[in-house]
Design a protein around this motif. Structure first.
Motif, PDB file in Angstrom:
ATOM      1  N   ILE A 197      -7.562  -4.837   5.045  1.00  0.00           N
ATOM      2  CA  ILE A 197      -7.160  -3.440   5.061  1.00  0.00           C
ATOM      3  C   ILE A 197      -6.546  -3.100   3.711  1.00  0.00           C
ATOM      4  O   ILE A 197      -5.547  -3.689   3.301  1.00  0.00           O
ATOM      5  CB  ILE A 197      -6.160  -3.150   6.198  1.00  0.00           C
ATOM      6  CG1 ILE A 197      -6.791  -3.493   7.555  1.00  0.00           C
ATOM      7  CG2 ILE A 197      -5.722  -1.695   6.166  1.00  0.00           C
ATOM      8  CD1 ILE A 197      -5.890  -3.198   8.739  1.00  0.00           C
ATOM      9  N   VAL A 198      -7.165  -2.148   3.010  1.00  0.00           N
ATOM     10  CA  VAL A 198      -6.698  -1.694   1.704  1.00  0.00           C
ATOM     11  C   VAL A 198      -5.997  -0.353   1.903  1.00  0.00           C
ATOM     12  O   VAL A 198      -6.558   0.564   2.498  1.00  0.00           O
ATOM     13  CB  VAL A 198      -7.870  -1.543   0.715  1.00  0.00           C
ATOM     14  CG1 VAL A 198      -7.369  -1.015  -0.628  1.00  0.00           C
ATOM     15  CG2 VAL A 198      -8.588  -2.872   0.533  1.00  0.00           C
ATOM     16  N   PHE A 199      -4.762  -0.264   1.393  1.00  0.00           N
ATOM     17  CA  PHE A 199      -4.010   0.994   1.515  1.00  0.00           C
ATOM     18  C   PHE A 199      -3.387   1.368   0.181  1.00  0.00           C
ATOM     19  O   PHE A 199      -2.774   0.540  -0.492  1.00  0.00           O
ATOM     20  CB  PHE A 199      -2.905   0.886   2.571  1.00  0.00           C
ATOM     21  CG  PHE A 199      -2.017   2.102   2.611  1.00  0.00           C
ATOM     22  CD1 PHE A 199      -2.441   3.273   3.227  1.00  0.00           C
ATOM     23  CD2 PHE A 199      -0.778   2.099   1.993  1.00  0.00           C
ATOM     24  CE1 PHE A 199      -1.645   4.399   3.235  1.00  0.00           C
ATOM     25  CE2 PHE A 199       0.035   3.216   2.003  1.00  0.00           C
ATOM     26  CZ  PHE A 199      -0.407   4.373   2.631  1.00  0.00           C
ATOM     27  N   GLY A 200      -3.527   2.650  -0.172  1.00  0.00           N
ATOM     28  CA  GLY A 200      -2.787   3.232  -1.280  1.00  0.00           C
ATOM     29  C   GLY A 200      -3.112   2.643  -2.634  1.00  0.00           C
ATOM     30  O   GLY A 200      -4.187   2.104  -2.882  1.00  0.00           O
ATOM     31  N   GLY A 201      -2.147   2.768  -3.549  1.00  0.00           N
ATOM     32  CA  GLY A 201      -2.307   2.304  -4.914  1.00  0.00           C
ATOM     33  C   GLY A 201      -2.376   3.468  -5.888  1.00  0.00           C
ATOM     34  O   GLY A 201      -2.196   4.636  -5.530  1.00  0.00           O
ATOM     35  N   GLU A 202      -2.623   3.133  -7.136  1.00  0.00           N
ATOM     36  CA  GLU A 202      -2.732   4.129  -8.203  1.00  0.00           C
ATOM     37  C   GLU A 202      -4.135   4.073  -8.776  1.00  0.00           C
ATOM     38  O   GLU A 202      -4.579   3.040  -9.264  1.00  0.00           O
ATOM     39  CB  GLU A 202      -1.694   3.856  -9.292  1.00  0.00           C
ATOM     40  CG  GLU A 202      -1.669   4.907 -10.397  1.00  0.00           C
ATOM     41  CD  GLU A 202      -0.631   4.591 -11.461  1.00  0.00           C
ATOM     42  OE1 GLU A 202       0.444   5.200 -11.447  1.00  0.00           O
ATOM     43  OE2 GLU A 202      -0.917   3.712 -12.313  1.00  0.00           O
TER      44      GLU A 202
END
Length: 538
Positions: free
Chosen positions: A192-197
């Motif tokens: 599960i990949v969430f958010g970041g810049e």
């Protein structure tokens, strides 16, 4: 998630750390010393650490890695692998390995393999920072990260420690956009990949799931209140179902909020945090051991955060493990934190980070908290809706736990018969609840299948539209050609008509000439007038 499988299947997941069968340790617990394996003591690796809840610098050997922060770390077969990071604004692309048994550093010369080719060359992998390393079987997955030449979409790379080879995995579905400072959490057989810049320093709060069995990306629609866009936060999985997000930062502030996602219902909520109130922070590191989620390091707009915290993910109660003074590496921003188990003892291992200077030191902590053998029921984590601007609170979860304690007391007082009845009722309720959850899960799977089929149909429609455009272009070209041919035919017909007219004129002139010739011939056959014949006859 129904989708074609990738060309490079991955092995089944195994624990991050394998307990050494050769290690023999003395375990200090509650001030007492218990001898293990005939009271023989092994000082190998981390076993010499006897004190609990204290960061201990490790005496390592070998060539030390370059100091760094925002790197990735993962443990596979009792070795900690460090990849990438940032030093003085420069991205790094090396792979360093610390043997957790001998505490010996070494540097790997990695090879890069393209596609399905068996040939590999010793080349430098693209340097990056702010990426995520995930142990998967005996291999390591690397996702996302900031690079000097950013790509449009997020790539998934795989490192095989056995062959020291990097390869890029083929994925299906719509890949997330490239980013750094995101969280990547292993939940069952999914990431599960969430958010970041992202590009242009755009902060993100989108959610993407990669099925590691089919290597298929999917972006889910969720309900509830999403966490605000952020990067440099921490994430953990509890009970193979719940994703927790803590802290992180935006361009102007840092957060101390806690968010929870039920991956079965795909619903966000904000549980009530209890115990000590954590300071806002970003760039911290976290690792979960059982229901205990350890958080260390990080900083905010005013200072670095010196304490190491632990959150009980079943009760949402924070407590302090150790409050470090000064700017020690375990309290650094951008450090890595990995779990390791040896001889039945759990350890936290911290490397690198930035606290006014870049660090390449290794610290270890042996937590006194032990994972519960009977974690609380995740179904008890029920949240109230938002009221008066306050996020949902898990009051029901707390009251449910109190009710369980009261039931246990009544069972002790009123005998085994009442206990059996209560147990039967509880089992019946749990059975019904499990049926409902299974039904919801099946509905979710059906929705995913339909969504995948719809995506396939849309892709087919796109292909058919392209084929139709091609056919239309061909028809247009044929129409132009036919029009040209018609013009040529019309011109030929006009020329033919002119030729027919000329032929008619030619025939008319020919007839006139023939008539003139005959007239001339008949005139030449008559006798001359005057003397001659008439005179002879007279």
């Amino acid at each position: 998630m129904a989708a074609p499988k990738g060309p490079m299947p991955l092995e089944s997941a195994i624990p991050n750390a394998i307990a050494s069968e050769e290690s023999k340790a003395v375990v200090a617990e509650n001030g007492k010393t218990n001898d293990i394996q005939d009271k023989e003591v092994s000082m190998e690796g981390l076993c010499y650490i006897s004190a609990y809840d204290q960061w201990t610098p490790l005496s390592v050997s070998g060539q030390l890695p370059r100091p760094r922060y925002k790197h990735g770390a993962a443990v596979v077969q009792q070795k900690m692998y460090i990849f990438g990071g940032n030093h003085n604004g420069r991205y790094l692309g090396d792979i360093q390995v610390l043997d957790l048994k001998s505490l010996l550093w070494s540097k790997l010369e990695a090879k890069s393999q393209s596609g399905l080719s068996e040939s590999a060359e010793t080349v430098s992998v693209a340097a990056c920072a702010g990426h995520s390393l995930i142990p998967w079987g005996n291999k390591i997955l690397s996702l996302a990260g900031h690079t000097r030449d950013p790509t449009e979409s997020l790539s998934v790379k795989e490192f095989d420690p056995r062959t020291c080879t990097w390869s890029t995995l083929r994925t299906y579905g719509r890949s997330p956009s490239s980013r750094g400072g995101q969280s990547v959490t292993l939940v069952g057989n999914t990431l599960i990949v969430f958010g970041g810049e992202g590009a242009g320093r755009t902060l993100l709060n989108d959610l993407h799931i990669l099925d590691l069995e089919t290597m298929t990306w999917d972006e889910f629609e969720t309900t509830g209140t999403l966490p605000s866009p952020r990067s440099e936060h921490a994430a953990a999985c509890y009970a193979e179902r719940y994703l927790l997000i803590f802290g992180g930062g935006s361009h102007s502030t840092c957060f101390s909020d806690l968010h929870l996602l039920d991956t079965h219902a795909m619903e966000w909520s904000r549980p009530e945090q209890q115990g000590i109130i954590p300071e806002p922070r970003a760039g911290h590191a976290g690792v979960a051991i059982g229901e205990n989620w350890f958080i260390t390091g990080g900083g905010n707009n005013t200072k670095g955060v010196p304490d190491t915290l632990v959150l009980n993910m079943s009760t949402y109660v924070w407590s302090i493990v150790i409050s470090s003074e000064g700017r020690n590496p375990p309290t650094s921003e951008g450090s890595s934190l990995v779990p390791h188990t040896i001889s039945g003892e759990d350890f936290l291992v911290s490397f690198g980070g930035y606290s006014g200077r870049y660090s390449n030191e290794v610290y270890a902590l042996k937590p006194s908290l032990k994972p519960s053998l009977r974690p609380s029921d995740p179904a008890q984590q029920i949240n109230e809706p938002e009221t008066n601007g306050i996020a949902p609170i898990s009051v029901v979860a707390t009251s449910s736990r109190k009710a369980i304690f009261e039931i246990e007391e009544l069972q002790d007082e009123k005998g085994s018969s009442r206990a059996n009845i209560s147990k039967t009722l509880v089992q019946a309720v749990k059975g019904e609840r499990n049926q409902v959850e299974d039904g919801l899960y099946q509905e979710r799977l059906q929705k995913l299948r339909l969504k995948q089929e719809l995506a396939d149909v849309e892709d087919r429609n796109v292909e058919l539209a392209k084929e139709l455009d091609l056919v239309q272009d061909q028809l247009s070209a044929e129409g132009v050609r036919a029009s040209k041919l018609e013009n040529d035919i019309s011109e030929l017909q006009q020329r033919l008509q002119k030729m027919n007219a000329l032929e008619y004129e030619f025939e008319s002139l020919h007839r006139e000439m023939d008539a003139a010739s005959e007239e001339a011939a008949s005139s030449s056959n008559q006798p001359p007038r005057g003397g001659g014949f008439w005179r002879w006859n007279g």
